[in-house]
Write a protein that holds these residues in place. Structure first.
Motif, PDB file in Angstrom:
ATOM      1  N   PRO A  24       0.831  -1.210   0.000  1.00  0.00           N
ATOM      2  CA  PRO A  24       0.000   0.000   0.000  1.00  0.00           C
ATOM      3  C   PRO A  24       0.865   1.260   0.000  1.00  0.00           C
ATOM      4  O   PRO A  24       1.881   1.320   0.680  1.00  0.00           O
ATOM      5  CB  PRO A  24      -0.806  -0.116   1.303  1.00  0.00           C
ATOM      6  N   ALA A  25       0.431   2.253  -0.768  1.00  0.00           N
ATOM      7  CA  ALA A  25       1.222   3.484  -0.860  1.00  0.00           C
ATOM      8  C   ALA A  25       0.325   4.636  -1.308  1.00  0.00           C
ATOM      9  O   ALA A  25      -0.641   4.435  -2.051  1.00  0.00           O
ATOM     10  CB  ALA A  25       2.374   3.309  -1.847  1.00  0.00           C
ATOM     11  N   PRO A  26       0.633   5.862  -0.868  1.00  0.00           N
ATOM     12  CA  PRO A  26      -0.144   7.036  -1.268  1.00  0.00           C
ATOM     13  C   PRO A  26       0.165   7.428  -2.709  1.00  0.00           C
ATOM     14  O   PRO A  26       1.016   6.823  -3.373  1.00  0.00           O
ATOM     15  CB  PRO A  26       0.324   8.114  -0.286  1.00  0.00           C
ATOM     16  N   LEU A  27      -0.495   8.485  -3.186  1.00  0.00           N
ATOM     17  CA  LEU A  27      -0.324   8.963  -4.550  1.00  0.00           C
ATOM     18  C   LEU A  27       0.558  10.203  -4.606  1.00  0.00           C
ATOM     19  O   LEU A  27       0.448  11.089  -3.758  1.00  0.00           O
ATOM     20  CB  LEU A  27      -1.680   9.318  -5.177  1.00  0.00           C
ATOM     21  N   VAL A  28       1.431  10.232  -5.606  1.00  0.00           N
ATOM     22  CA  VAL A  28       2.125  11.443  -6.033  1.00  0.00           C
ATOM     23  C   VAL A  28       1.528  11.798  -7.389  1.00  0.00           C
ATOM     24  O   VAL A  28       1.594  10.999  -8.326  1.00  0.00           O
ATOM     25  CB  VAL A  28       3.645  11.222  -6.157  1.00  0.00           C
ATOM     26  N   VAL A  29       0.914  12.961  -7.499  1.00  0.00           N
ATOM     27  CA  VAL A  29       0.262  13.381  -8.744  1.00  0.00           C
ATOM     28  C   VAL A  29       1.186  14.355  -9.465  1.00  0.00           C
ATOM     29  O   VAL A  29       1.652  15.335  -8.874  1.00  0.00           O
ATOM     30  CB  VAL A  29      -1.098  14.038  -8.459  1.00  0.00           C
ATOM     31  N   VAL A  30       1.443  14.080 -10.749  1.00  0.00           N
ATOM     32  CA  VAL A  30       2.424  14.843 -11.523  1.00  0.00           C
ATOM     33  C   VAL A  30       1.773  15.392 -12.793  1.00  0.00           C
ATOM     34  O   VAL A  30       1.144  14.637 -13.544  1.00  0.00           O
ATOM     35  CB  VAL A  30       3.638  13.971 -11.904  1.00  0.00           C
ATOM     36  N   TRP A  31       1.958  16.689 -13.027  1.00  0.00           N
ATOM     37  CA  TRP A  31       1.498  17.316 -14.278  1.00  0.00           C
ATOM     38  C   TRP A  31       2.711  17.760 -15.084  1.00  0.00           C
ATOM     39  O   TRP A  31       3.652  18.348 -14.544  1.00  0.00           O
ATOM     40  CB  TRP A  31       0.624  18.528 -13.980  1.00  0.00           C
ATOM     41  N   LEU A 121      -2.063  13.752  -0.663  1.00  0.00           N
ATOM     42  CA  LEU A 121      -1.385  13.742  -1.948  1.00  0.00           C
ATOM     43  C   LEU A 121      -0.092  14.551  -1.891  1.00  0.00           C
ATOM     44  O   LEU A 121      -0.006  15.553  -1.181  1.00  0.00           O
ATOM     45  CB  LEU A 121      -2.274  14.371  -3.020  1.00  0.00           C
ATOM     46  N   THR A 122       0.887  14.130  -2.690  1.00  0.00           N
ATOM     47  CA  THR A 122       2.018  14.987  -3.022  1.00  0.00           C
ATOM     48  C   THR A 122       1.762  15.513  -4.426  1.00  0.00           C
ATOM     49  O   THR A 122       1.470  14.740  -5.343  1.00  0.00           O
ATOM     50  CB  THR A 122       3.342  14.220  -2.962  1.00  0.00           C
ATOM     51  N   LEU A 123       1.858  16.830  -4.613  1.00  0.00           N
ATOM     52  CA  LEU A 123       1.557  17.482  -5.883  1.00  0.00           C
ATOM     53  C   LEU A 123       2.852  17.954  -6.527  1.00  0.00           C
ATOM     54  O   LEU A 123       3.632  18.668  -5.897  1.00  0.00           O
ATOM     55  CB  LEU A 123       0.628  18.679  -5.665  1.00  0.00           C
ATOM     56  N   ILE A 124       3.076  17.555  -7.789  1.00  0.00           N
ATOM     57  CA  ILE A 124       4.299  17.913  -8.504  1.00  0.00           C
ATOM     58  C   ILE A 124       3.921  18.397  -9.898  1.00  0.00           C
ATOM     59  O   ILE A 124       3.065  17.801 -10.564  1.00  0.00           O
ATOM     60  CB  ILE A 124       5.253  16.711  -8.618  1.00  0.00           C
ATOM     61  N   GLY A 125       4.563  19.481 -10.359  1.00  0.00           N
ATOM     62  CA  GLY A 125       4.302  19.939 -11.713  1.00  0.00           C
ATOM     63  C   GLY A 125       5.437  20.772 -12.251  1.00  0.00           C
ATOM     64  O   GLY A 125       6.183  21.405 -11.490  1.00  0.00           O
ATOM     65  N   GLY A 126       5.575  20.767 -13.580  1.00  0.00           N
ATOM     66  CA  GLY A 126       6.588  21.572 -14.239  1.00  0.00           C
ATOM     67  C   GLY A 126       5.954  22.610 -15.147  1.00  0.00           C
ATOM     68  O   GLY A 126       4.999  22.304 -15.867  1.00  0.00           O
ATOM     69  N   SER A 127       6.443  23.839 -15.102  1.00  0.00           N
ATOM     70  CA  SER A 127       5.966  24.937 -15.941  1.00  0.00           C
ATOM     71  C   SER A 127       4.462  25.124 -15.760  1.00  0.00           C
ATOM     72  O   SER A 127       4.013  25.386 -14.647  1.00  0.00           O
ATOM     73  CB  SER A 127       6.340  24.678 -17.403  1.00  0.00           C
ATOM     74  N   ALA A 128       3.657  24.978 -16.828  1.00  0.00           N
ATOM     75  CA  ALA A 128       2.206  25.093 -16.664  1.00  0.00           C
ATOM     76  C   ALA A 128       1.686  24.050 -15.686  1.00  0.00           C
ATOM     77  O   ALA A 128       0.777  24.315 -14.895  1.00  0.00           O
ATOM     78  CB  ALA A 128       1.508  24.954 -18.012  1.00  0.00           C
ATOM     79  N   GLY A 129       2.274  22.843 -15.731  1.00  0.00           N
ATOM     80  CA  GLY A 129       1.896  21.818 -14.760  1.00  0.00           C
ATOM     81  C   GLY A 129       2.237  22.218 -13.340  1.00  0.00           C
ATOM     82  O   GLY A 129       1.552  21.837 -12.393  1.00  0.00           O
ATOM     83  N   GLY A 130       3.299  23.020 -13.181  1.00  0.00           N
ATOM     84  CA  GLY A 130       3.618  23.554 -11.859  1.00  0.00           C
ATOM     85  C   GLY A 130       2.558  24.518 -11.380  1.00  0.00           C
ATOM     86  O   GLY A 130       2.234  24.564 -10.190  1.00  0.00           O
ATOM     87  N   ALA A 131       1.991  25.302 -12.315  1.00  0.00           N
ATOM     88  CA  ALA A 131       0.891  26.198 -11.948  1.00  0.00           C
ATOM     89  C   ALA A 131      -0.349  25.404 -11.556  1.00  0.00           C
ATOM     90  O   ALA A 131      -1.081  25.797 -10.642  1.00  0.00           O
ATOM     91  CB  ALA A 131       0.578  27.144 -13.104  1.00  0.00           C
TER      92      ALA A 131
END
Length: 272
Positions: A24-31, A121-131
């Protein structure tokens, strides 16, 4: 060990990668970015986060990949020239953030029970995904463990200025676009963020305004950590950035920094 899962959740294409150790493990959501890597497939290759004890779920942004408008790149360029903030940049960010609750509900049904969708959740994004990650961070009404913003579009005004320089056009601001720019000014909104760990990653050679905004966000969030990655420009992958490709040396460094940060938090209990 469960293999990676590729599918569509509430209309959003995704790739979900299980933790290497299983269980079992939580989610890291990446854009992903609107620059390379500009699809969920390419982002999963550029930032695999191997060794992070979590399900890494990479989501496709509106106007990209399988969600490209019928007119393709020509239509995208027309949207940029007509009103980049209302038609493309801001629209993609706000839509992606608004989609997340339905996406999580769909993932609850599509992923194995070992994916703890209801955990912080852990939220991760780059550029527009960072926004998208930053907007979700400010407005999502559920527990968040941490945020990572990579070369992020921290202020919409900086994106508009970049488009003006790149296309040789002058943006015509309206009341509506100014309201949206205010909503997407995350330095101004820093006081609304939950008190959880924040990592800001800034490329040494990113756009000048983006690098200045990263410093401003760090100053507005005294507990945040800012890491400058040597040699990194704005993209995290080579063009065209549509399919999985070998990591660049700079992306490998970003992956190591973000992976170390994420691993250090798993099981720490930190959340909003």
């Amino acid at each position: 060990m469960t293999e990676s899962i590729r599918g569509v959740a509430a209309g959003v294409p995704f790739i979900a990668v299980p933790p290497s150790g299983g269980g079992p493990a939580p989610l890291v959501v990446v854009w992903h970015l609107l620059d390379a890597p500009r699809t969920e497939v390419a982002m999963a290759a550029a930032l695999p986060l191997t060794g992070v004890p979590a399900w890494r779920v990479y989501l496709g942004l509106p106007f990209t990949g399988a969600r490209m408008p019928p007119g393709g790149l020509d239509e995208i360029m027309a949207l940029v020239r007509d009103d980049t903030l209302l038609n493309l940049h801001g629209a993609a960010i706000t839509q992606a953030a608004a989609e997340l609750p339905a996406v999580l509900e769909a993932l609850r049904k599509q992923l194995p029970a070992s994916a703890l969708v209801d955990e912080p959740l852990t939220l991760i994004g780059g550029s527009a995904g960072g926004a998208v990650a930053l907007l979700t961070f400010a407005e999502l009404e559920r527990p968040v463990r941490a945020l990572v913003a990579i070369n992020a579009a921290i202020r919409a005004t900086s994106v508009v200025a970049l488009v003006e320089r790149s296309f040789g056009i002058e943006y015509e601001w309206s009341e509506e676009s100014r309201r949206l720019a205010g909503r997407l000014d995350f330095v101004a909104r820093a006081g609304e963020f939950p008190e959880v760990p924040v990592l800001i990653v800034s490329g040494e050679h990113d756009h000048d305004d983006f690098r200045a905004d990263a410093v401003a966000l760090r100053e507005a969030l005294p507990g945040a950590r800012l890491v400058v990655v040597a040699g990194l420009a704005h993209p995290l992958a080579l063009e065209p950035g549509l399919e999985a490709a070998a990591q660049t040396p700079e992306a490998r460094e970003v992956d190591a920094v973000v992976g170390s940060f994420s691993r250090s938090l798993m099981g720490s209990g930190s959340e909003r």
